[in-house]
Design an enzyme around this catalytic site. Sequence first.
Site, mmCIF file in Angstrom:
data_model
loop_
_atom_site.group_PDB
_atom_site.id
_atom_site.type_symbol
_atom_site.label_atom_id
_atom_site.label_comp_id
_atom_site.label_asym_id
_atom_site.label_seq_id
_atom_site.Cartn_x
_atom_site.Cartn_y
_atom_site.Cartn_z
ATOM 1 N N CYS A 46 59.191 -26.552 -10.394
ATOM 2 C CA CYS A 46 59.065 -26.307 -10.949
ATOM 3 C C CYS A 46 59.032 -24.715 -11.138
ATOM 4 O O CYS A 46 57.805 -24.432 -10.279
ATOM 5 C CB CYS A 46 58.122 -26.494 -12.076
ATOM 6 S SG CYS A 46 58.358 -26.271 -13.830
ATOM 7 N N CYS A 77 62.399 -29.941 -17.145
ATOM 8 C CA CYS A 77 61.763 -28.585 -17.222
ATOM 9 C C CYS A 77 60.115 -28.506 -17.760
ATOM 10 O O CYS A 77 60.083 -27.717 -18.694
ATOM 11 C CB CYS A 77 63.054 -27.562 -17.127
ATOM 12 S SG CYS A 77 61.163 -26.561 -15.788
HETATM 13 C C1 LIG Z 1 64.848 -24.025 -20.685
HETATM 14 C C2 LIG Z 1 65.408 -24.784 -19.936
HETATM 15 C C3 LIG Z 1 64.738 -24.520 -18.825
HETATM 16 C C4 LIG Z 1 64.624 -25.326 -17.155
HETATM 17 N N1 LIG Z 1 63.800 -24.277 -16.280
HETATM 18 C C5 LIG Z 1 64.552 -25.236 -15.416
HETATM 19 C C6 LIG Z 1 63.969 -24.450 -13.798
HETATM 20 O O1 LIG Z 1 63.758 -23.199 -14.315
HETATM 21 N N2 LIG Z 1 64.919 -25.077 -13.062
HETATM 22 C C7 LIG Z 1 64.104 -26.517 -13.017
HETATM 23 O O2 LIG Z 1 65.139 -26.904 -11.580
HETATM 24 N N3 LIG Z 1 64.822 -26.756 -14.267
HETATM 25 C C8 LIG Z 1 65.205 -26.114 -15.333
HETATM 26 N N4 LIG Z 1 65.667 -26.847 -16.109
HETATM 27 C C9 LIG Z 1 66.425 -28.142 -16.247
HETATM 28 C C10 LIG Z 1 67.802 -28.157 -16.273
HETATM 29 O O3 LIG Z 1 68.805 -27.413 -16.980
HETATM 30 C C11 LIG Z 1 68.304 -29.973 -16.157
HETATM 31 O O4 LIG Z 1 66.970 -30.897 -14.974
HETATM 32 C C12 LIG Z 1 69.786 -29.728 -15.663
HETATM 33 O O5 LIG Z 1 70.987 -28.813 -16.200
HETATM 34 C C13 LIG Z 1 69.892 -31.229 -15.617
HETATM 35 O O6 LIG Z 1 71.362 -31.226 -14.936
HETATM 36 P P1 LIG Z 1 71.963 -32.335 -15.760
HETATM 37 O O7 LIG Z 1 73.438 -32.918 -14.998
HETATM 38 O O8 LIG Z 1 71.505 -34.236 -15.402
HETATM 39 O O9 LIG Z 1 72.735 -33.117 -16.988
HETATM 40 P P2 LIG Z 1 73.151 -31.089 -18.241
HETATM 41 O O10 LIG Z 1 73.056 -30.239 -16.996
HETATM 42 O O11 LIG Z 1 72.352 -30.717 -18.945
HETATM 43 O O12 LIG Z 1 74.969 -31.757 -18.166
HETATM 44 C C14 LIG Z 1 74.975 -33.040 -18.990
HETATM 45 C C15 LIG Z 1 76.398 -32.704 -18.946
HETATM 46 O O13 LIG Z 1 76.714 -34.233 -19.760
HETATM 47 C C16 LIG Z 1 77.874 -34.176 -20.879
HETATM 48 N N5 LIG Z 1 78.431 -34.519 -21.590
HETATM 49 C C17 LIG Z 1 77.036 -35.140 -22.331
HETATM 50 N N6 LIG Z 1 77.368 -36.196 -23.355
HETATM 51 C C18 LIG Z 1 78.785 -37.083 -22.692
HETATM 52 C C19 LIG Z 1 78.888 -37.518 -23.186
HETATM 53 N N7 LIG Z 1 78.928 -39.032 -23.952
HETATM 54 N N8 LIG Z 1 80.456 -37.685 -22.700
HETATM 55 C C20 LIG Z 1 80.475 -36.850 -20.743
HETATM 56 N N9 LIG Z 1 79.845 -35.671 -21.181
HETATM 57 C C21 LIG Z 1 78.639 -35.809 -22.096
HETATM 58 C C22 LIG Z 1 77.428 -32.742 -21.301
HETATM 59 O O14 LIG Z 1 78.247 -31.244 -21.934
HETATM 60 C C23 LIG Z 1 76.903 -31.345 -20.264
HETATM 61 O O15 LIG Z 1 77.908 -30.919 -19.395
HETATM 62 C C24 LIG Z 1 65.193 -26.373 -17.196
HETATM 63 C C25 LIG Z 1 66.401 -26.488 -18.880
HETATM 64 C C26 LIG Z 1 65.980 -25.904 -19.688
HETATM 65 C C27 LIG Z 1 66.784 -26.518 -21.106
#
Ligand SMILES: Cc1cc2nc3c(=O)[nH]c(=O)nc-3n(C[C@H](O)[C@H](O)[C@H](O)COP(=O)(O)OP(=O)(O)OC[C@H]3O[C@@H](n4cnc5c(N)ncnc54)[C@H](O)[C@@H]3O)c2cc1C
Length: 402
Positions: free
Chosen positions: A343, A163
């Site tokens: 966004c 983000c």
């Molecule tokens: C402050 C903030 C504001 C945001 N605002 C927005 C917004 O307004 N709109 C929007 O669309 N997005 C927003 N986002 C971004 C969004 O939250 C992320 O892009 C999204 O969560 C990514 O999803 P993901 O599944 O790739 O990773 P995550 O949701 O971070 O999940 C990763 C998972 O992998 C697990 N994991 C990590 N390492 C390992 C490993 N070695 N082995 C097994 N599991 C592992 C973790 O425990 C976790 O459960 C924001 C993020 C933040 C921090």
Amino acid sequence: MARTVHHTTLIIGGGNAGISVAARLRRAGITDIAILDPANTHYYQPLWTLVGGGRAPITSSARPQAGVIPAGVTWIRDRAETVDPDNQTVTIADGSQVSYDHLVVCPGIQLDWTAIPGMREAIATPRVSSNYTYDLAPKTWERIRSLRSGTAVFTMPAGPIKCAGAPQKIAYLACDYWRGQGVLDDIRVVLVLPTPAIFGVQEFADVLDKVVARYGIELRTNSELIEVDPDSRHAVVVNHTTGIRDDIGYDLMHLVPPQSAPDWIKKSPLADPANPAGYVQVDKYTLQHTRYPNVFSLGDAGNSPNSKTGAAIRKQAPVVVANLLATMAGQPAAQQYDGYASCPLTTARNKMLLAEFDYTMRPHPTFPPRLINTRKERRDMWYLKRHGLPLLYWNLILKGRA
Ligand SMILES: Cc1cc2nc3c(=O)[nH]c(=O)nc-3n(C[C@H](O)[C@H](O)[C@H](O)COP(=O)(O)OP(=O)(O)OC[C@H]3O[C@@H](n4cnc5c(N)ncnc54)[C@H](O)[C@@H]3O)c2cc1C
């Protein structure tokens, strides 16, 4: 000998991406899916901006992981440590191995708290916070609430982050609060961005430039925080165009840590050997690995050049699932992701600019512009962000229905 279990489909990471994909695969009738994830809690991270701005309670961003794992999916409560895509195995922290036929890699992005000298020490002090973790977001609001005068610095690091709008959204929420309290004129607000402009899409940058002017924010583009001294409360900011270093004394600082691919991915054969960033190397349209056709990646850990957001994942997950199903059936991966991301820029405590765009970096509105013009700040979009999107997330996205 290390114990080995086998699952037809293994998903590394049960965050936004992993749960969305697992739920969609289950709805498509796929069995023998395992999610590998050590976390007991699932977070809706987009809410953390509102928590830091005093507009939502932190507890509503978290739910037990057990409650979001789709029925019929095996949850392996451990973390991946290495992956061997040639032998189709993942080694997990307890030393055992999980073998797979198909792999989906989505462990998110890594927060590099030690990448800037003094940052890790500073974040432990009362005047510095970050919305980038569950524990710290409430502290951001405590600091904003108690500041009545002085200097507030908001920073964004160079390189991909999740983000990319979040570093500036919190500055606007803070300024609107201070204005309402009648203290904004007594606070110098400095927003430090590594980019040449406030936003990468001109139409939205034009609106945000006006927001910055409205609050009297001192915008430092092409600039980066390179050092923090938490004892004297000074932030060293360098302007990459002029080379000038500036030492800014702060009374409040909102930090966003530099971010990168998880170290174990960087070191794995899944990363692009020619690119030190180390994200999983996928085709940016099909999200299929460029060298291992039985491997897909989406979300923050993939190297597709979209904005790293949950909004992107909402469009990526159906593509990954369609292409995975095709691969399982011996067909080519034909579905394409167009780079869509959005966004939701909270420009005030009750206003939002919904910036939607794709790989072309042109506006890509979901709503027909003649009905809802999302190229301006809107109050109805605020309600979407505060109430609509969390409902969509917990009830439809994580269930593979949106
Ligand atoms: C402050 C903030 C504001 C945001 N605002 C927005 C917004 O307004 N709109 C929007 O669309 N997005 C927003 N986002 C971004 C969004 O939250 C992320 O892009 C999204 O969560 C990514 O999803 P993901 O599944 O790739 O990773 P995550 O949701 O971070 O999940 C990763 C998972 O992998 C697990 N994991 C990590 N390492 C390992 C490993 N070695 N082995 C097994 N599991 C592992 C973790 O425990 C976790 O459960 C924001 C993020 C933040 C921090």
